[in-house]
Design a protein around this motif. Structure first.
Motif, PDB file in Angstrom:
ATOM      1  N   ASN A 380     113.353 -16.738  -3.600  1.00  0.00           N
ATOM      2  CA  ASN A 380     114.261 -17.320  -4.537  1.00  0.00           C
ATOM      3  C   ASN A 380     115.208 -16.028  -5.824  1.00  0.00           C
ATOM      4  OD1 ASN A 380     115.902 -19.304  -5.289  1.00  0.00           O
ATOM      5  ND2 ASN A 380     114.557 -19.562  -7.011  1.00  0.00           N
ATOM      6  N   ARG A 381     114.081 -15.447  -6.152  1.00  0.00           N
ATOM      7  CA  ARG A 381     114.439 -14.428  -6.919  1.00  0.00           C
ATOM      8  C   ARG A 381     115.087 -13.297  -6.523  1.00  0.00           C
ATOM      9  NH1 ARG A 381     108.398 -14.725  -9.232  1.00  0.00           N
ATOM     10  NH2 ARG A 381     107.961 -13.209  -8.016  1.00  0.00           N
ATOM     11  N   VAL A 382     115.178 -12.613  -5.420  1.00  0.00           N
ATOM     12  CA  VAL A 382     115.311 -12.114  -4.634  1.00  0.00           C
ATOM     13  C   VAL A 382     117.182 -12.023  -4.189  1.00  0.00           C
ATOM     14  CG1 VAL A 382     115.988 -10.132  -2.082  1.00  0.00           C
ATOM     15  CG2 VAL A 382     113.698 -10.588  -3.441  1.00  0.00           C
ATOM     16  N   ARG A 383     116.951 -13.646  -3.035  1.00  0.00           N
ATOM     17  CA  ARG A 383     118.634 -14.318  -3.498  1.00  0.00           C
ATOM     18  C   ARG A 383     119.544 -14.951  -5.029  1.00  0.00           C
ATOM     19  NH1 ARG A 383     117.256 -19.822   0.796  1.00  0.00           N
ATOM     20  NH2 ARG A 383     116.990 -18.790   1.939  1.00  0.00           N
ATOM     21  N   GLN A 384     118.559 -14.800  -6.380  1.00  0.00           N
ATOM     22  CA  GLN A 384     119.595 -14.756  -6.920  1.00  0.00           C
ATOM     23  C   GLN A 384     119.762 -13.610  -7.654  1.00  0.00           C
ATOM     24  OE1 GLN A 384     116.873 -16.815  -9.756  1.00  0.00           O
ATOM     25  NE2 GLN A 384     116.885 -18.763  -9.137  1.00  0.00           N
ATOM     26  N   ARG A 388     123.820 -12.521  -8.268  1.00  0.00           N
ATOM     27  CA  ARG A 388     123.951 -11.655  -9.936  1.00  0.00           C
ATOM     28  C   ARG A 388     125.102 -10.557  -9.626  1.00  0.00           C
ATOM     29  NH1 ARG A 388     119.391 -13.060 -11.736  1.00  0.00           N
ATOM     30  NH2 ARG A 388     119.315 -15.187 -12.594  1.00  0.00           N
ATOM     31  N   ARG A 389     124.364  -9.543  -8.504  1.00  0.00           N
ATOM     32  CA  ARG A 389     125.699  -8.870  -7.874  1.00  0.00           C
ATOM     33  C   ARG A 389     126.667  -8.938  -7.081  1.00  0.00           C
ATOM     34  NH1 ARG A 389     119.986  -6.550  -5.566  1.00  0.00           N
ATOM     35  NH2 ARG A 389     118.534  -5.534  -7.020  1.00  0.00           N
ATOM     36  N   THR A 390     126.106  -9.902  -6.726  1.00  0.00           N
ATOM     37  CA  THR A 390     127.477 -10.669  -5.197  1.00  0.00           C
ATOM     38  C   THR A 390     128.945 -11.138  -6.559  1.00  0.00           C
ATOM     39  OG1 THR A 390     126.630 -10.942  -3.632  1.00  0.00           O
ATOM     40  CG2 THR A 390     128.668 -11.824  -3.880  1.00  0.00           C
ATOM     41  N   ARG A 410     128.489 -21.053  -1.236  1.00  0.00           N
ATOM     42  CA  ARG A 410     127.609 -19.422  -1.254  1.00  0.00           C
ATOM     43  C   ARG A 410     127.130 -19.323  -2.563  1.00  0.00           C
ATOM     44  NH1 ARG A 410     126.770 -14.422  -0.165  1.00  0.00           N
ATOM     45  NH2 ARG A 410     125.027 -14.551   1.647  1.00  0.00           N
ATOM     46  N   GLN A 411     127.847 -18.643  -3.440  1.00  0.00           N
ATOM     47  CA  GLN A 411     127.318 -18.217  -4.555  1.00  0.00           C
ATOM     48  C   GLN A 411     126.616 -19.655  -5.637  1.00  0.00           C
ATOM     49  OE1 GLN A 411     130.788 -16.351  -6.467  1.00  0.00           O
ATOM     50  NE2 GLN A 411     130.614 -14.665  -5.580  1.00  0.00           N
ATOM     51  N   ARG A 412     127.155 -21.117  -5.866  1.00  0.00           N
ATOM     52  CA  ARG A 412     126.632 -21.452  -6.543  1.00  0.00           C
ATOM     53  C   ARG A 412     125.570 -21.637  -5.441  1.00  0.00           C
ATOM     54  NH1 ARG A 412     131.310 -23.872  -6.487  1.00  0.00           N
ATOM     55  NH2 ARG A 412     130.578 -25.228  -4.664  1.00  0.00           N
ATOM     56  N   ARG A 413     125.116 -21.982  -4.489  1.00  0.00           N
ATOM     57  CA  ARG A 413     123.621 -22.318  -4.414  1.00  0.00           C
ATOM     58  C   ARG A 413     123.022 -21.461  -3.912  1.00  0.00           C
ATOM     59  NH1 ARG A 413     125.553 -23.130   0.764  1.00  0.00           N
ATOM     60  NH2 ARG A 413     125.167 -20.998   1.538  1.00  0.00           N
ATOM     61  N   LEU A 414     123.366 -19.998  -3.864  1.00  0.00           N
ATOM     62  CA  LEU A 414     122.632 -18.956  -4.329  1.00  0.00           C
ATOM     63  C   LEU A 414     121.827 -18.766  -5.621  1.00  0.00           C
ATOM     64  CD1 LEU A 414     123.770 -15.773  -2.141  1.00  0.00           C
ATOM     65  CD2 LEU A 414     121.642 -17.232  -1.709  1.00  0.00           C
ATOM     66  N   LEU A 415     122.247 -19.209  -6.502  1.00  0.00           N
ATOM     67  CA  LEU A 415     122.446 -19.091  -8.243  1.00  0.00           C
ATOM     68  C   LEU A 415     121.280 -20.577  -8.687  1.00  0.00           C
ATOM     69  CD1 LEU A 415     125.390 -18.079  -9.535  1.00  0.00           C
ATOM     70  CD2 LEU A 415     123.587 -16.271  -8.765  1.00  0.00           C
ATOM     71  N   PHE A 418     117.553 -24.696  -7.577  1.00  0.00           N
ATOM     72  CA  PHE A 418     116.911 -26.163  -6.674  1.00  0.00           C
ATOM     73  C   PHE A 418     116.904 -25.385  -5.264  1.00  0.00           C
ATOM     74  CE2 PHE A 418     117.889 -28.318 -10.190  1.00  0.00           C
ATOM     75  CZ  PHE A 418     116.672 -28.663 -10.782  1.00  0.00           C
ATOM     76  N   SER A 419     117.362 -24.150  -5.208  1.00  0.00           N
ATOM     77  CA  SER A 419     117.799 -23.840  -3.704  1.00  0.00           C
ATOM     78  C   SER A 419     116.519 -23.640  -2.751  1.00  0.00           C
ATOM     79  CB  SER A 419     118.331 -22.329  -3.849  1.00  0.00           C
ATOM     80  OG  SER A 419     117.447 -20.843  -4.230  1.00  0.00           O
ATOM     81  N   CYS A 420     115.463 -23.825  -3.234  1.00  0.00           N
ATOM     82  CA  CYS A 420     114.619 -23.407  -2.309  1.00  0.00           C
ATOM     83  C   CYS A 420     113.681 -24.744  -2.601  1.00  0.00           C
ATOM     84  CB  CYS A 420     113.446 -22.418  -2.533  1.00  0.00           C
ATOM     85  SG  CYS A 420     112.972 -21.965  -4.255  1.00  0.00           S
TER      86      CYS A 420
END
Length: 441
Positions: A380-384, A388-390, A410-415, A418-420
């Motif tokens: 989850n930390r890697v995805r966040q 942010r970089r994107t 997609r960005q909102r889902r990654l940020l 509760f994505s995991c």
């Protein structure tokens, strides 16, 4: 409609051609053929005619057959009548349409195996003036028997025609075998063992006496007595051996045609108050098989067929169920019952062993859940960070006023926090730990 009519006509002809016939019933309405009809019954030729298809019977009236019926034995009469049974279909129209004006056809006498030369064949000649003559195919024989009229016909099945007189040939009335020596005939046919047995036990005398009124013998060949399933007669009593030999004979004249039409059990000479000793006949085409209930045997050949004596050779020795009944099936073996002293002892685990195993399982489960939670949080930390970089590197939109949402789905889902399934992992960990604590408390 034409096709249906043709199909119906074909089925009708097929039904008519396969319809069974009875020669005695066909001739019974005609009083002029009473003597001929009675002779067919006495010689058992009626059974042979009824068992065949595509056949022609040449009948003779009472006056014309009187000399043959009164001056000859029944065996000679049967031979003469066999020449009047043609193994082909001829009606009035076909007799006048013979190819070349003549034809030679096979008679029932030819099937007995006793016809020498052309004695079992008949010549049919279309004479001048519309007459048709019948005569023996033996060279020098005249066509003295002439066609008179049609009596009855079932197309392509049976045709009954009246002729003026019986068909005679040289030696036809002297081919009787009713006074022959039964044992000598058996030895000549390769049934020496059977002949020796009926002679030594006295059964041959019984056969010879019964032959005057009617006798049918089923003689096993010498190979049949050497077969693996043949009985060991040396271990049987003399009475049992006599019963077996009498079991191979019928106290009546039953040629192959009679056996083909037999229904139900057939009584043998061994039948007495102590047992039935009967046989059952099964037919498959021209093959006749004798069933005993223990084994079966095919009738291999006809050795003698001369009224009132008929001798057949069979492939196997007939075993009566009264002496060789089927052995009962063995009872199933009882399962061995083990005594308590020899019964295997199943050791149950102690309470301490059970608790150790349970603690180990719970510990492994908790460790697995904890490692799974760490992996999910790390992912989850890697995805966040990637999200942010994107967002920072994305170019600003040309018309920022029209952009109501700063991030894509997609960005909102990654940020999203509760994505995991953190909550799921946490709940699993909590309840597992609670279960462990409550169990050991």
């Amino acid at each position: 409609m034409g096709v249906l009519h043709l199909l119906f006509l074909t089925l009708s002809l097929t039904t008519m051609s396969t319809k069974a016939h009875n020669i005695t019933q066909i001739l019974s309405p005609f009083p002029d053929y009473t003597t001929f009809n009675n002779l067919l019954t006495q010689t058992k030729l009626a059974d042979e005619i009824n068992s065949r298809r595509t056949i022609t019977v040449l009948v003779v009236n009472n006056v014309a057959i009187s000399d043959l019926a009164t001056k000859n034995p029944l065996s000679a009469i049967k031979t003469a009548l066999s020449l009047l049974v043609l193994l082909d279909y001829f009606d009035g129209a076909k007799l006048h349409q013979l190819s070349g004006g003549a034809a030679t056809t096979t008679t029932l006498y030819q099937t007995t195996g006793r016809a020498e030369g052309n004695l079992g064949f008949v010549n049919i000649t279309d004479l001048k003036g519309g007459k048709v003559g019948f005569g023996s195919a033996v060279p020098g024989s005249a066509s003295d028997s002439a066609y008179k009229k049609e009596v009855k016909k079932i197309p392509y099945n049976i045709s009954v025609l009246e002729v003026t007189e019986p068909i005679m040939a040289t030696g036809i009335l002297s081919s009787s075998a009713s006074d022959m020596n039964i044992t000598a005939g058996l030895e000549k046919a390769g049934c020496k063992t059977f002949a020796a047995l009926i002679t030594s036990t006295g059964v041959a005398k019984l056969f010879q006496v019964a032959a005057d009124k009617g006798l049918t013998v089923f003689a096993p060949s010498d190979e049949a007595f050497r077969a693996p399933n043949a009985p060991d007669l040396s271990k049987l009593t003399n009475a049992d051996v006599v019963s077996i030999l009498q079991y191979h004979a019928l106290a009546s004249y039953s040629p192959i045609g009679t056996l083909k039409t037999a229904k139900g059990p057939i009584i043998t000479m061994a039948t007495n108050g102590a047992g039935k000793f009967d046989l059952t006949v099964t037919t498959a085409g021209d093959e006749v098989t004798l069933e005993t209930g223990v084994d079966s045997s095919r009738i291999a050949s006809t050795l003698i067929d001369s009224t009132p004596l008929c001798i057949f050779t069979v492939d196997n020795v007939l075993l009566p169920p009264e002496l060789f009944g089927k052995a009962p099936l063995p009872a199933p073996a009882a399962e061995p019952v083990m005594s308590p002293s020899h019964a295997p002892v199943v050791s149950s685990p102690s309470k301490a062993q059970f608790l150790r195993r349970l603690r180990r399982r719970c510990s492994l489960r908790l460790r697995h859940l904890w490692n799974l939670r760490r992996k999910v949080r790390r992912r989850n930390r890697v995805r966040q960070r990637t999200a942010r970089r994107t967002v920072k590197s994305a170019p600003a939109p040309r018309n920022s006023r029209r952009l109501s949402k700063p991030y894509s789905p997609r960005q909102r889902r990654l940020l999203s926090p509760f994505s995991c399934p953190k909550s799921f992992i946490s709940h699993q960990f909590f309840f597992s730990h609670l279960e462990f604590v409550l169990f050991f408390s």
